[in-house]
Design an enzyme around this catalytic site. Structure first.
Site, short mmCIF file in Angstrom:
data_model
loop_
_atom_site.label_atom_id
_atom_site.label_comp_id
_atom_site.label_asym_id
_atom_site.label_seq_id
_atom_site.Cartn_x
_atom_site.Cartn_y
_atom_site.Cartn_z
N ARG A 76 11.50 -0.87 9.67
CA ARG A 76 11.05 -1.08 10.87
C ARG A 76 12.32 -1.75 11.73
O ARG A 76 12.00 -2.45 12.48
CB ARG A 76 9.85 -1.99 10.98
CG ARG A 76 9.80 -3.17 10.23
CD ARG A 76 8.49 -3.98 10.63
NE ARG A 76 8.48 -4.98 9.41
CZ ARG A 76 7.58 -6.06 9.74
NH1 ARG A 76 6.76 -5.97 10.68
NH2 ARG A 76 7.59 -6.71 8.56
N ASP A 93 14.73 -8.00 -2.25
CA ASP A 93 15.02 -7.14 -0.97
C ASP A 93 14.98 -8.11 0.02
O ASP A 93 15.47 -7.82 1.09
CB ASP A 93 14.06 -5.97 -0.79
CG ASP A 93 12.47 -6.28 -0.68
OD1 ASP A 93 12.20 -6.76 -1.88
OD2 ASP A 93 11.78 -6.52 0.15
N GLY A 121 6.39 1.06 11.70
CA GLY A 121 7.82 0.75 12.18
C GLY A 121 7.69 -0.47 13.31
O GLY A 121 8.66 -0.62 13.82
P1 AMP Z 1 9.05 -7.62 4.10
O1 AMP Z 1 7.99 -7.70 3.50
O2 AMP Z 1 9.09 -7.48 5.83
O3 AMP Z 1 10.20 -7.98 3.92
O4 AMP Z 1 9.05 -5.72 4.06
C1 AMP Z 1 9.12 -5.16 3.02
C2 AMP Z 1 9.36 -3.95 3.01
O5 AMP Z 1 8.28 -3.11 3.65
C3 AMP Z 1 10.76 -3.42 3.98
O6 AMP Z 1 11.11 -2.19 3.41
C4 AMP Z 1 10.19 -3.21 5.14
O7 AMP Z 1 11.06 -2.33 5.74
C5 AMP Z 1 8.99 -2.39 5.10
N1 AMP Z 1 7.86 -2.84 6.07
C6 AMP Z 1 7.12 -3.98 6.32
N2 AMP Z 1 6.49 -3.71 7.52
C7 AMP Z 1 6.54 -2.32 7.95
C8 AMP Z 1 5.86 -1.59 9.10
N3 AMP Z 1 5.19 -2.02 9.95
N4 AMP Z 1 6.49 -0.32 9.19
C9 AMP Z 1 7.43 0.06 8.25
N5 AMP Z 1 8.05 -0.70 7.33
C10 AMP Z 1 7.49 -1.90 7.14
MG MG Z 2 12.07 -7.67 3.95
#
Ligand code: AMP
Ligand code: MG
Length: 569
Positions: A155, A322, A188
């Site tokens: 996103r 990540d 996204g």
């Molecule tokens: P985060 O926990 O925000 O670091 O995200 C972990 C993974 O999930 C990453 O690959 C983000 O891009 C993906 N991600 C989190 N929220 C969304 C969303 N609403 N739409 C698409 N991908 C997401």
């Molecule tokens: Mg992340």
């Protein structure tokens, strides 16, 4: 340079509208309104976004690009980035907050640029700027201890690189700007509450002196975004928002892990060399041990970062590989939290059932993550280097402990060395844990109280955190030991000690209740508290009237205890 034919075509397109994609911003002067007059006091700042030099070349040129151009969710191979355009919001968008300092000192843009329609288009993903080839980064990661495979920017769009007047290279990224090939089951988007929190916290961390990504702007839309905030089946309509965020680099441990896991070693070497060349200037590219030196730097800098987090009571919340930057800056703010009462078991993320990312476990998790980085590097190391790398990793604990001690000694105003310093620090933390004393204000009030008052065990009423601490039966014992240690400070005075301590012990941090209060108001389109908090947290060590009036240095309100923050964002 590696230029597939279609990419060359894409770049040509970037200079003129192509089918189905948004027209680039400022493609011709006709699209722009008349340039704003340059700011006389800052002639080097650009007030006209159309005249602003910006490019994606330095990220596009060195790497093979994802050969598929369509934007659909898939497993991607043999590339570092996919070219993908932000998806503009359907509804009205509003710019609700801007970081003047980031705009002026990082991006060389005059603050007046925020009034222009081009800026709103730019920061809301409504349009790309000439020179921008928007990218989504392919990365993987270990999430909550297990290999999660491909993750990537699901996103976020890396919209380009800007080299500013100080010669610093900054990568600009929109977060919440629509689906990419890495969106998996996501939409996204990012909701307003999490965007407000990221916007405020990344700037607050910067002003606390902690390496971090920055935030330039916060945009809110009227687009519906549906979220089950606490994963309890209660799906609610929220609003989509976008933060324009900046980092010198967005590469993470997971950026290298995915290449190692899929055996793309040639590409991994290329990425690693790129990162070293761009971001680790002290490492010579012709040094055959450069990957080892890289690992050594990341190890010590990660230890440094986590010690800094601990020094302000910050828990990241989701310390997956990540979310761990290769430049050892704080990135990807989600369910983070600053602890109020001192508690090594503090877990900011209510979705973290195993309590894996509790504050007191962050240093261990840092080691886990570095070990995963080492596993990813191993295919590129010879047997001798592998052995040395393991030794480097063994040194992590020492790096962490010495940095932790150094920071906490400064928090206590201690000068010079004393073999009991670690004991003095641990003793205080134990008293704080037992009495549930407030972490931030205990240190701050120790900075404000005079030695005379401490000697007499006279704790004025306004020193509420110290009052709590003083209820411990061993408090006076600790005070005696502390005063004795202060008397060993060479060339010091009480005034000097207090000045030193107030410069490192913040009076204001972004407590959960403060962020929540700002979010609640923002949900009603009142962004005044977002702006107030931003302004106050730009000077967290200085007592400020507006902050005192808002109660930001007071005991957190009772309702703060029931606040929950989850991964849903
Ligand atoms: P985060 O926990 O925000 O670091 O995200 C972990 C993974 O999930 C990453 O690959 C983000 O891009 C993906 N991600 C989190 N929220 C969304 C969303 N609403 N739409 C698409 N991908 C997401
Ligand atoms: Mg992340």
């Amino acid at each position: 340079m590696w230029w597939p034919a279609w990419l060359a075509a894409g770049l040509t397109w970037a200079c003129g509208a192509g089918a189905g994609r948004p027209a680039p911003l400022c493609a011709s002067r006709g699209l722009c309104r008349a340039p704003l007059s340059p700011n006389a006091s800052h002639p080097q700042l650009e007030a006209d976004l159309c005249a602003w030099a910006f490019s994606s070349e330095s990220l596009v040129d060195p790497f093979p690009m994802d050969v598929i151009q369509e934007n659909y969710i898939r497993n991607v191979r043999n590339c570092i980035f996919s070219i993908v355009y932000p998806t503009p919001f359907q509804s009205r968008v509003r710019l609700v907050a801007v970081s003047k300092e980031a705009l002026e000192n990082v991006l060389d843009l005059d603050i007046s640029v925020k009034e222009t329609p081009e800026f709103l288009q730019f920061v809301s993903g409504g349009n790309v700027i000439i020179g921008s080839v928007p990218l989504a980064h392919r990365y993987g990661g270990h999430q909550f201890g297990s290999w999660a495979g491909q993750l990537g920017d699901g996103r976020a769009h890396l919209i380009g690189v800007y080299t500013n007047r100080h010669g610093e290279r900054w990568e600009l990224q929109l977060k919440g700007s629509g689906k990419t090939p890495y969106s998996r089951s996501g939409d996204g988007r990012a909701v307003l509450r999490s965007s407000v929190r990221e916007y405020l916290c990344s700037e607050a961390m910067h002003y606390l002196g902690i390496p971090t990504s920055r935030a330039v702007s916060l945009v809110v839309s009227d687009d519906d975004v549906w979220r089950d905030q606490f994963y309890n089946g209660n799906v609610k309509k929220e609003r989509g928002a976008i933060v324009l965020r900046l980092a010198k680099s967005w590469f993470r441990i997971g950026s290298l892990e995915i290449l190692a896991h899929s055996g793309e070693l040639h590409l991994q070497r290329r990425l690693l060399d790129f990162i070293i060349q761009e971001h680790f200037p002290s490492i010579a590219m012709n040094n055959s041990d450069r990957y080892l030196e890289f690992f050594s730097t990341v190890t010590s800098e990660t230890a440094n970062l986590i010690a800094l987090w601990m020094s302000v009571g910050f828990a990241h919340g989701v310390c997956n590989t990540d979310n761990f930057s290769l430049l050892s800056i704080t990135i990807d703010y989600g369910p983070f939290g600053f602890m109020d009462s001192y508690d090594p078991d503090f877990v900011p993320n209510t979705s973290d059932d195993e309590r894996r990312y509790r504050i007191g476990n962050q240093a261990n998790v840092g080691l886990f993550n570095l070990n995963k980085l080492l596993q990813a590097l191993k295919p590129l190391l010879d047997p001798r280097q592998k052995q040395l790398a393991s030794q480097i990793l063994e040194g992590y604990a020492e790096h962490y402990h010495s940095r932790f001690t150094e920071l906490f000694k400064a928090k206590l105003g201690l000068l010079g060395e004393n073999e009991d310093d670690n004991y003095l620090i641990a003793f205080l933390l134990k008293l704080m844990e037992d009495t549930k004393a407030d972490f931030t204000m205990t240190f701050r009030q120790l900075s404000d109280i005079t030695e005379e008052q401490l000697k007499e065990l006279h704790i004025p009423e306004e020193f509420w955190a110290l009052q709590d601490l003083s209820k411990h039966k061993l408090f006076s014992e600790w005070v005696t030991m502390y005063l004795l240690r202060l008397s060993c400070n060479k060339g010091d005075s009480d005034t000097k000690r207090r000045a030193r301590m107030t410069a490192v012990n913040p009076r204001y941090i972004l407590r959960n209740w403060m962020a929540e209060s700002a979010v609640q108001k923002a949900n009603w389109n009142d962004f005044s508290e977002v702006r107030l908090l931003q302004q106050i947290l730009e000077d967290p060590f200085q007592s400020q009237q507006a902050a005192e009036k808002a109660g930001y240095s007071l005991r957190p309100p009772a309702w703060a205890k029931d606040l929950k923050v989850s991964c849903s964002s």
